[in-house]
Design an enzyme around this catalytic site. Structure first.
Site, short mmCIF file in Angstrom:
data_model
loop_
_atom_site.label_atom_id
_atom_site.label_comp_id
_atom_site.label_asym_id
_atom_site.label_seq_id
_atom_site.Cartn_x
_atom_site.Cartn_y
_atom_site.Cartn_z
N SER A 56 45.37 21.08 46.53
CA SER A 56 46.59 20.84 45.77
C SER A 56 46.65 19.38 45.31
CB SER A 56 47.82 21.16 46.64
OG SER A 56 47.75 22.51 47.05
C1 LIG Z 1 45.85 25.80 46.89
S1 LIG Z 1 44.58 26.28 47.97
C2 LIG Z 1 44.41 25.07 49.25
C3 LIG Z 1 45.61 24.35 49.68
C4 LIG Z 1 45.39 23.32 50.75
N1 LIG Z 1 46.71 22.89 51.09
C5 LIG Z 1 44.61 22.11 50.23
O1 LIG Z 1 45.24 21.29 49.56
O2 LIG Z 1 43.41 22.00 50.49
C6 LIG Z 1 45.25 27.69 48.81
C7 LIG Z 1 44.36 28.25 49.87
O3 LIG Z 1 44.94 29.46 50.37
C8 LIG Z 1 43.89 30.29 50.78
N2 LIG Z 1 44.42 31.65 50.96
C9 LIG Z 1 44.83 32.54 50.02
N3 LIG Z 1 45.25 33.69 50.59
C10 LIG Z 1 45.10 33.52 51.94
C11 LIG Z 1 45.36 34.34 53.07
N4 LIG Z 1 45.83 35.60 52.95
N5 LIG Z 1 45.09 33.86 54.30
C12 LIG Z 1 44.58 32.59 54.44
N6 LIG Z 1 44.31 31.77 53.42
C13 LIG Z 1 44.57 32.22 52.18
C14 LIG Z 1 42.85 30.11 49.68
O4 LIG Z 1 41.55 30.49 50.08
C15 LIG Z 1 42.96 28.62 49.40
O5 LIG Z 1 42.03 27.87 50.14
#
Ligand SMILES: C[S@@+](CC[C@H](N)C(=O)[O-])C[C@H]1O[C@@H](n2cnc3c(N)ncnc32)[C@H](O)[C@@H]1O
Length: 220
Positions: A56
């Site tokens: 993000s």
């Molecule tokens: C915007 S990204 C990463 C956000 C993190 N705060 C960062 O800045 O590195 C959102 C993350 O949510 C994960 N994600 C999506 N659905 C998920 C789920 N059901 N369980 C766990 N992780 C999930 C994705 O793989 C992704 O890495």
């Protein structure tokens, strides 16, 4: 923008960061350790991290840290769902300290492995080693019941609706910050009152990747 301190100062100048504590923790955890090589680490935008996921933008990290700051006191428990690069989980761990718990849950095993590598290079490494900070592979929609209830829950991906398991794992007096919606999403601030009732307000309109199944994410 060529260093982490300047990135934080920029966010302070533009009024995104008003909290000294949030400024200090974002200075301590160098964002460059969490983005892929040759990515502009300090630009205020999300960056691709593979697997249809992103880290993000710094202003979103700052906003979520400020919304949760009161629930990230030393000794408290924090859950970061969709922990991706591990950046925000590392910030949570620094704030709750060695007596607290910071848990990251991410459903892409490769991202969990790289988040551990990232954290090992950061100021949060000792907390990972001692176990007050831990990163797990799992479906974040189910939370992480082993360390519940949580004072703070952050969800880093947009849920089509409020996940009941996460509401259940929030401590009375605790707060969850979660983007909710499909194409149009609102960043919701969910407070569990001392009597267990729930209050919800919308902070802002946002755009996150979906909180979904691993298969759906990899096929998107
Ligand atoms: C915007 S990204 C990463 C956000 C993190 N705060 C960062 O800045 O590195 C959102 C993350 O949510 C994960 N994600 C999506 N659905 C998920 C789920 N059901 N369980 C766990 N992780 C999930 C994705 O793989 C992704 O890495």
């Amino acid at each position: 923008m060529n260093n982490n301190k300047k990135m934080v100062e920029h966010l302070q100048q533009y009024g995104v960061i008003s909290s000294e504590k949030v400024a200090r923790v974002m200075e301590t955890i160098d964002r460059a350790l969490f983005v892929p090589d040759r990515t502009p680490a300090y630009a205020d935008c999300p960056q691709e991290i593979g697997y249809n996921a992103t880290i993000s933008a710094p202003h979103m990290h700052a906003t979520c840290l400020q919304l949760l700051e009161e629930k990230l006191q030393p000794g408290m428990h924090a859950l970061d769902v969709g922990s991706g690069t591990g950046y925000l989980t590392a910030c949570f761990a620094m704030l709750v300290g060695p007596q607290g718990r910071a848990i990251g849950v991410e459903h892409i095993p490769e991202l969990v492995a790289s988040s551990i590598n990232n954290i090992e290079k950061s100021a949060a490494a000792p907390l990972l080693k001692k176990g007050s900070l831990s990163m797990h592979v799992g479906d974040g929609r189910e939370g992480w019941p082993e360390c519940a209830p949580y004072d703070a829950i952050h969800v880093g991906a947009a849920a089509p609706e409020m996940p009941q398991a996460l509401l259940d794992q929030l401590k009375p007096g605790g707060r969850m910050v979660i983007p909710v919606g499909n194409i149009f999403q609102d960043l919701k601030v969910v407070d569990k009152n001392p009597d267990g009732s729930i209050s919800i307000r919308s902070e802002s309109s946002v755009r996150y990747v979906p909180l979904t199944s691993r298969d759906a994410q990899l096929q998107s």
